[in-house]
Write an enzyme that holds these catalytic residues in place. Sequence first.
Site, PDB file in Angstrom:
ATOM      1  N   GLY A  20      -4.854  -5.713   4.168  1.00 21.05           N
ATOM      2  CA  GLY A  20      -6.088  -5.850   3.412  1.00 21.05           C
ATOM      3  C   GLY A  20      -7.068  -6.745   4.140  1.00 21.05           C
ATOM      4  O   GLY A  20      -6.820  -7.204   5.264  1.00 21.05           O
ATOM      5  N   MET A  22      -7.835  -9.756   3.420  1.00 26.93           N
ATOM      6  CA  MET A  22      -7.461 -11.154   3.429  1.00 26.93           C
ATOM      7  C   MET A  22      -5.975 -11.406   3.657  1.00 26.93           C
ATOM      8  O   MET A  22      -5.588 -12.547   3.863  1.00 26.93           O
ATOM      9  CB  MET A  22      -7.859 -11.797   2.089  1.00 26.93           C
ATOM     10  CG  MET A  22      -9.340 -11.758   1.818  1.00 26.93           C
ATOM     11  SD  MET A  22     -10.287 -12.653   3.061  1.00 26.93           S
ATOM     12  CE  MET A  22     -11.911 -11.941   2.796  1.00 26.93           C
ATOM     13  N   GLU A  98       8.216  -8.209  -5.356  1.00 27.62           N
ATOM     14  CA  GLU A  98       9.030  -7.019  -5.580  1.00 27.62           C
ATOM     15  C   GLU A  98       8.542  -5.890  -4.675  1.00 27.62           C
ATOM     16  O   GLU A  98       7.336  -5.642  -4.553  1.00 27.62           O
ATOM     17  CB  GLU A  98       8.914  -6.617  -7.047  1.00 27.62           C
ATOM     18  CG  GLU A  98       9.550  -5.301  -7.402  1.00 27.62           C
ATOM     19  CD  GLU A  98       9.211  -4.868  -8.822  1.00 27.62           C
ATOM     20  OE1 GLU A  98       9.764  -3.846  -9.281  1.00 27.62           O
ATOM     21  OE2 GLU A  98       8.388  -5.552  -9.471  1.00 27.62           O
ATOM     22  N   TYR A  99       9.471  -5.231  -4.012  1.00 30.08           N
ATOM     23  CA  TYR A  99       9.105  -4.069  -3.198  1.00 30.08           C
ATOM     24  C   TYR A  99       9.088  -2.827  -4.085  1.00 30.08           C
ATOM     25  O   TYR A  99      10.080  -2.504  -4.743  1.00 30.08           O
ATOM     26  CB  TYR A  99      10.088  -3.869  -2.046  1.00 30.08           C
ATOM     27  CG  TYR A  99       9.858  -2.580  -1.288  1.00 30.08           C
ATOM     28  CD1 TYR A  99       8.731  -2.408  -0.491  1.00 30.08           C
ATOM     29  CD2 TYR A  99      10.759  -1.528  -1.383  1.00 30.08           C
ATOM     30  CE1 TYR A  99       8.508  -1.228   0.191  1.00 30.08           C
ATOM     31  CE2 TYR A  99      10.560  -0.340  -0.702  1.00 30.08           C
ATOM     32  CZ  TYR A  99       9.426  -0.199   0.082  1.00 30.08           C
ATOM     33  OH  TYR A  99       9.194   0.977   0.752  1.00 30.08           O
ATOM     34  N   VAL A 100       7.944  -2.141  -4.115  1.00 27.39           N
ATOM     35  CA  VAL A 100       7.769  -0.975  -4.986  1.00 27.39           C
ATOM     36  C   VAL A 100       7.560   0.257  -4.111  1.00 27.39           C
ATOM     37  O   VAL A 100       6.519   0.387  -3.454  1.00 27.39           O
ATOM     38  CB  VAL A 100       6.570  -1.156  -5.933  1.00 27.39           C
ATOM     39  CG1 VAL A 100       6.417   0.070  -6.831  1.00 27.39           C
ATOM     40  CG2 VAL A 100       6.738  -2.413  -6.768  1.00 27.39           C
ATOM     41  N   ASP A 142     -10.052  -7.387  -9.139  1.00 30.55           N
ATOM     42  CA  ASP A 142     -10.153  -6.332  -8.126  1.00 30.55           C
ATOM     43  C   ASP A 142      -9.316  -5.120  -8.531  1.00 30.55           C
ATOM     44  O   ASP A 142      -8.506  -4.610  -7.751  1.00 30.55           O
ATOM     45  CB  ASP A 142      -9.704  -6.865  -6.765  1.00 30.55           C
ATOM     46  CG  ASP A 142     -10.170  -5.967  -5.611  1.00 30.55           C
ATOM     47  OD1 ASP A 142     -11.091  -5.163  -5.829  1.00 30.55           O
ATOM     48  OD2 ASP A 142      -9.616  -6.087  -4.509  1.00 30.55           O
ATOM     49  N   PRO A 145      -8.024   1.843  -7.436  1.00 28.38           N
ATOM     50  CA  PRO A 145      -6.869   2.734  -7.234  1.00 28.38           C
ATOM     51  C   PRO A 145      -5.891   2.224  -6.183  1.00 28.38           C
ATOM     52  O   PRO A 145      -4.688   2.428  -6.310  1.00 28.38           O
ATOM     53  CB  PRO A 145      -7.519   4.049  -6.800  1.00 28.38           C
ATOM     54  CG  PRO A 145      -8.892   4.008  -7.375  1.00 28.38           C
ATOM     55  CD  PRO A 145      -9.301   2.578  -7.344  1.00 28.38           C
ATOM     56  N   ASN A 147      -4.884  -0.692  -5.666  1.00 25.39           N
ATOM     57  CA  ASN A 147      -4.066  -1.805  -6.160  1.00 25.39           C
ATOM     58  C   ASN A 147      -3.145  -1.402  -7.296  1.00 25.39           C
ATOM     59  O   ASN A 147      -2.610  -2.262  -7.987  1.00 25.39           O
ATOM     60  CB  ASN A 147      -4.965  -2.958  -6.618  1.00 25.39           C
ATOM     61  CG  ASN A 147      -5.566  -3.716  -5.451  1.00 25.39           C
ATOM     62  OD1 ASN A 147      -5.064  -3.645  -4.342  1.00 25.39           O
ATOM     63  ND2 ASN A 147      -6.645  -4.427  -5.699  1.00 25.39           N
TER      64      ASN A 147
END
Length: 684
Positions: A20, A22, A98-100, A142, A145, A147
């Site tokens: 992203g 930042m 958490e890994y999604v 923010d 879509p 995010n």
Amino acid sequence: MTTGRVLNGRYEVLELIGRGGMADVHLGRDLKLGRRVAIKLLRQDLARDPLFRSRFRREAQAVAGLSCPTIVAVYDTGDEEVLDRPEHEVRIPFIVMEYVPGRTLRDHVRSGELTPERSIAYLAGVLSALDHSHRAGIVHRDIKPANVMITPEDTVKVMDFGIARALADSQATMTQTQAVLGTAQYLSPEQALGQTVDARSDLYSAGCLLFELLTGRPPFVGDSAVSVAYQHVREEPPVASSIDASVTPALDSVLAKALTKDREHRFQDAPSFRAALLDAARGTVLADGAGTPTEALDVSAPATRAAAASVAGLPGRDLRTTAMDRVVAEDPAPDVFDAPDAFDGVSDDDLDHLDGTDDTDDMEDARNGREDRRRLSRAAWITVLLAAVLIVLGTGFFVIGDLGSDPGTEAVPEVVVPDDLVGMEVEEASDAVTDAGLRASSDQDYHDSVDAGLVISTDPSSGASVPPDSRVNLLVSRGPANVTVPASLEGMTEASARDALERAGLRTGRVSQESSATVAAGQVLRTSPQLGESAPADSAVDLVLSTGRVVVPLLTDLTQQEAEARLADQAVGLPSRIVFSDNSVVEPGIVTAQSVRARDEVDQGTEIVLTVAVAPPAPEPEPEPEQPEPEQPETRAPAPETPGPVESAQPRPSSSPAPGPGDGSEGRPTTGPDEAGDDGTEDD
């Protein structure tokens, strides 16, 4: 950040999976629990700013307290030191989440596979996440879509809580980075105007998200982020059903309310938005609709009819002027000039009928009034063009904020800049400013009496009254312009010396090594500039480290005392042992050999063996050989002269018989003077 690195001894960093404006996101592995995680790291160039690091940590801790099935969970936070530039490291904060697995809503929109039913279900999950976060006092800022993740099980996971808020504390225009205000297509009007953002701003962004899920495009598009932001402030969104016929009137009514410019007329919380959305899925049209102020521009609206009735009996020109004044008061320029004339299509006879008069002068006045309005309209368009130029130049948000203010609204109470900011640590002062409802930024400068990292002054000053969400700039000390090279560096290791120089406001320069008899290997022997000297702040200091070895001096041809004194000197400091050697050539007491060659290096404490000459002992004289004694000639004594006959020298035999044993003569001389006879020798 290279892959394979382990953070905090627990989280292994694997491949990059997202980037992203930042922060970067890596796939990671929790070595302790054996599970996959997502690791978000603040960008390295932003990690040097203490304000960004402070906001990142504080927001990460706040988000870690959220526990909702539709929010990506935060497991851990921490800092990691990485090499920033040669000989310097920077601490980068990170968040372990958490890994999604799955795809983002942006991917689903681009694929064109969304139906209204699935769009409603996905947004309902987003609103559930927002409801939970808003109750915890966290505004996402923010929603878009990209995010929102959709798992393979078709569940919603909202990401990126806290980061946008942390970055919003730094002042920048949207042309510099979209992350400061959020993504342009999903900005709320108050975000575009730089006003205070609250939970209803997230709901406006959720309305933009719903519009895109239903139609495949955001409600406002433009050539630049500035033009899109202007539309959020000044233009009404298109009706979704005009873009996609599958959108029902019920969904149109929900969108109209969600995208209202005035936050007071929007959904006030996420549950009410979600309830209206689920009702729309069943075909229920929202009763109050958008409730936009532009209804006042319609002559058939009840408010306009009531206004006309209230001025009955006044001249026609006064009626038109009063109606125009009402429109201007409710919606200041330049929007009033973009709206249709409230009395276009209304004849003079109709106006006369309203006030009961039929005067040609009044008709002329009415025509003059319309001409005045046309001139005002032309002036307004010029104003709009000038405003657009100002927007392009980067000041549009302030212009829009002034135009969008309602002169009839009550003045916003001001906020007092916190006291005692001067002398605080910059992170602590930044937190105090944020807690007061203001935004903090920082600059740095040298100061002779204020330690590095402490606040020198603030702008505005402490105690000043400013509007909410105003910026407070903190001037932070970099320490004195000239600093002293710490005397404590001597004897430090290289790593400790680097830290001490950084704390003193200096940098580490060239590092070299020299032999030393007293300083252990790897420790600082001396510096340049020298210890205790003054040097410009942020200048480089060269370090000379000890090798822990000593150069052996030349000792031969010296006396024993001179050689021992040279070895005992502080510059050498080596023990010695003396071995004596007979030498008839070298003067006694002179060193003839040394166990280590001159100018060779040895470890500290190595014993040097000296060979010293001594005089050999004197040789013992050899014994002389024995000489044979010379033979002496035999001499005989002359016979004594006697008168008479010469007697023979031989004894004369006795006439008497020899005495024999037993005759009584043992022990007696055979002859004696008494027995000499009558020879008369006794008298002689």
